[in-house]
Design a protein around this motif. Structure first.
Motif: not given
Length: 590
Positions: A125, A249, A251-253, A255
């Motif tokens: 990412r 994971n 949440d979306e941001h 991990r």
């Protein structure tokens, strides 16, 4: 994404290991024909694949190397010093990926490799800009950090109260007054391994009373991190065992990924936390985290630094173990650890580095000798060394309650506002520890019914399950000053055939004499605890003849005892009642 595994690349039997010469050895696997390099030096064995990291060429012996430490690549003449795993031509280019050398109980060895080596590269990412206050790292005490990551609170290794390793370790730093509230407010908790300075049952008891369902994450070690949970009476209901090398994971941001230690994969782990593409690496106590392969240029790295987390050599006596020898050994070992940590930071080039997980003290008055002898590295000294050799790395020496704003620090490493220190007058060092409460709990085992029966000795060691090893151990129960107790137990265990003789056997054998504080030893026996409480906790004194470390014995009693405690109810049903306990004769050697 599949779990990270350990692959065995090469196995050598005891004869092949004995035939290894000093310096460089080339060994080929009979299974696939691949070649490996094993270097034998004063500090043991190091190994790597026979493959140049530049473009995959094969190494041969470097005839220009008079010290027998360097190999040369047949492709572009790159040279590798196998004793250090550094490329010397061209200099300062690469570090060779090192293989784990596992010594087998029969005298052989295996070369091991983690696969994949760098699982954090899966699904990369791109870093996003962090706003002020978006990511805050708060140091609480020892190895306990609180990470605010957006809207989530992530806590590491909460040891906030009570001792560790029975009664041997106590917190050096005073946690902030709201530390337990912070713990109970956490969204998730990571516990790196089962040692009690990381997995603190007194601390977790508070958590279980207030938030028993908080998610706790541990690695899938062969010795379960929470093996003692049921017996502890701590009621935690949301413990998650996760595979190594797999992104979890949140949440979306956010991990995280738990990695194993290359030296102690049965119990030690470390962690990478990633938020919006920014990585935080916490190697905790790992000796060779992830087999030595770690992500470079992370935003924040934290690791242990202090040393002193072992009974050796402070608790040893006889032979060479004079106070001057111990002092010189400790000084050299601490220096080597300091240089290793500084070199690791210099190699990995994190943007920010924080030494932690070393803030303990042998505070009990009975351990004054250990406290005076067991000198530890200081975080300031390590950070000073890093500042000298890697000035581009920002260092942080934490104090309880200090906060690092990661976004501010990354934007401007010189910004003093990126770190908020505790307010003036805040208590930094502990000066009281409730000794009586915890020592009395340990000592309550002394008068347990089982110890009225001499046959507990045979029952316990049969339960422990260690034998077929030519070692005789004398175990002596003592007071706090390690003086034998008049009616304490003093017995021999012959681990060759698991017998309990009145005198040492006539055959040639290795011998250990171990003096244990009675309260800690009996508590350890009663509850089926690991002997780390005795050894790492400085609760015994050891003399050995010959002066040889018996890895197989200590590894068994420190990591491989049965997961369930001895069935003392069954034991008491088997033994006759003691009619006159006040006149009982304890087992004393003739």
């Amino acid at each position: 994404m599949t779990s990270q595994i350990v692959k065995t690349l090469l196995t050598l039997d005891a004869e092949a290991v004995d035939s290894l010469k000093e310096g460089i050895n080339f060994k080929k696997s009979p299974e696939d024909g691949k070649c490996y390099i094993i270097y034998k030096g004063d500090d043991g064995l190091r190994a790597c694949k026979n493959q140049c990291k530049h473009q995959g060429g094969i190494f041969i012996k470097d005839i220009e190397d008079l010290d027998g430490r360097t190999v040369k690549c047949t492709k572009h003449n790159w040279k590798l010093n196998v004793s250090s795993m550094k490329y010397v031509n061209p200099p300062d280019s690469f570090l060779q990926d090192e293989l784990e050398v596992e010594n087998l109980e029969d005298g052989g060895l295996q070369l091991l490799e983690l696969s994949p080596l760098d699982p954090w590269l899966v699904d990369p990412r791109e870093p996003q800009e962090l706003q002020e206050g978006e990511v805050k790292v708060t140091y609480l005490t020892h190895a306990c950090m609180e990470l605010q990551l957006g809207q989530k609170l992530f806590m590491f290794d909460p040891w906030l109260m009570g001792p560790a390793f029975a009664r041997g370790w106590w917190l050096l730093h005073e946690p902030p007054k709201d530390s337990l509230d912070r713990l109970c407010a956490a969204d998730l908790i990571y516990i790196s391994h089962m040692h009690s300075d990381h997995l603190s049952y007194p601390t977790l008891k508070v958590l279980s009373d207030r938030r028993p369902d908080v998610p706790i994450y541990v690695g899938d070690t062969s010795r379960p991190v929470f093996w003692y949970l049921e017996q502890s009476q701590v009621k935690l209901t949301n413990i998650n065992v996760v595979p190594f090398g797999v992104w979890q994971n949140v949440d979306e941001h956010l991990r995280f990924m738990i990695l194993m230690d290359g030296v102690h994969p049965e119990m030690d782990t470390c962690i990478i936390v990633e938020y919006k593409g920014h990585m935080i690496l916490n190697t905790v106590d790992c000796t060779r985290p992830n087999g030595g392969k770690l992500p470079e240029k992370v935003d924040l790295m934290m690791s242990d630094f202090a040393g002193g987390a072992s009974g050796f050599p402070m608790t040893f006596s006889g032979g060479k173990y004079s106070d001057s020898w111990k002092a010189n050994f400790i000084k050299n070992e601490r220096k080597k650890l300091l240089n290793y940590k500084a070199t690791l930071v210099r190699t990995l080039e994190p943007k920010i580095y924080c030494p932690f997980a070393g803030y303990f003290v042998e505070a009990h008055p009975s351990d004054r000798y250990i406290k005076d002898t067991n000198h530890k590295n200081s975080a300031e000294d390590l950070n000073g060394l890093i500042n000298k050799f890697a000035p581009e790395v920002k260092t942080w020496t934490p104090r309880p309650g200090a906060v690092l704003d990661l976004g501010l620090a990354l934007r401007d490493p010189t910004n003093s506002g990126a770190i908020t220190n505790p307010p003036a007058g805040a208590k930094i060092y502990k000066d009281s520890w409730d000794f009586g409460l915890y020592v009395d709990e340990l000592d309550s085992a002394i008068h347990n019914e089982i110890f009225k029966h001499q046959s507990w000795i045979q029952f316990y060691y049969n339960w422990a399950g260690f034998q077929n090893y030519n070692l005789v151990v004398r175990v002596i129960e003592t007071d706090d000053s390690f003086e034998p107790i008049t009616k304490g137990y003093d017995y021999l265990v012959d681990f060759m055939d698991l017998t309990f003789p009145n005198k040492r056997p006539d055959r040639e054998h290795s011998y250990l004499e171990v003096k244990n504080r009675i309260g800690v030893m009996r508590s350890t026996v009663l509850h089926g605890c690991l002997w780390d409480n005795l050894y790492i906790g400085f609760q015994n004194r050891i003399c050995r003849d010959p002066d040889v470390y018996h890895h197989k014995f200590w590894n068994h009693f420190q990591t491989e005892l049965p997961l369930c405690r001895p069935d003392w109810d069954q034991f008491l049903q088997q033994v006759p009642a003691v009619q006159e306990p006040e006149t009982q004769g304890y087992c004393v050697l003739s």
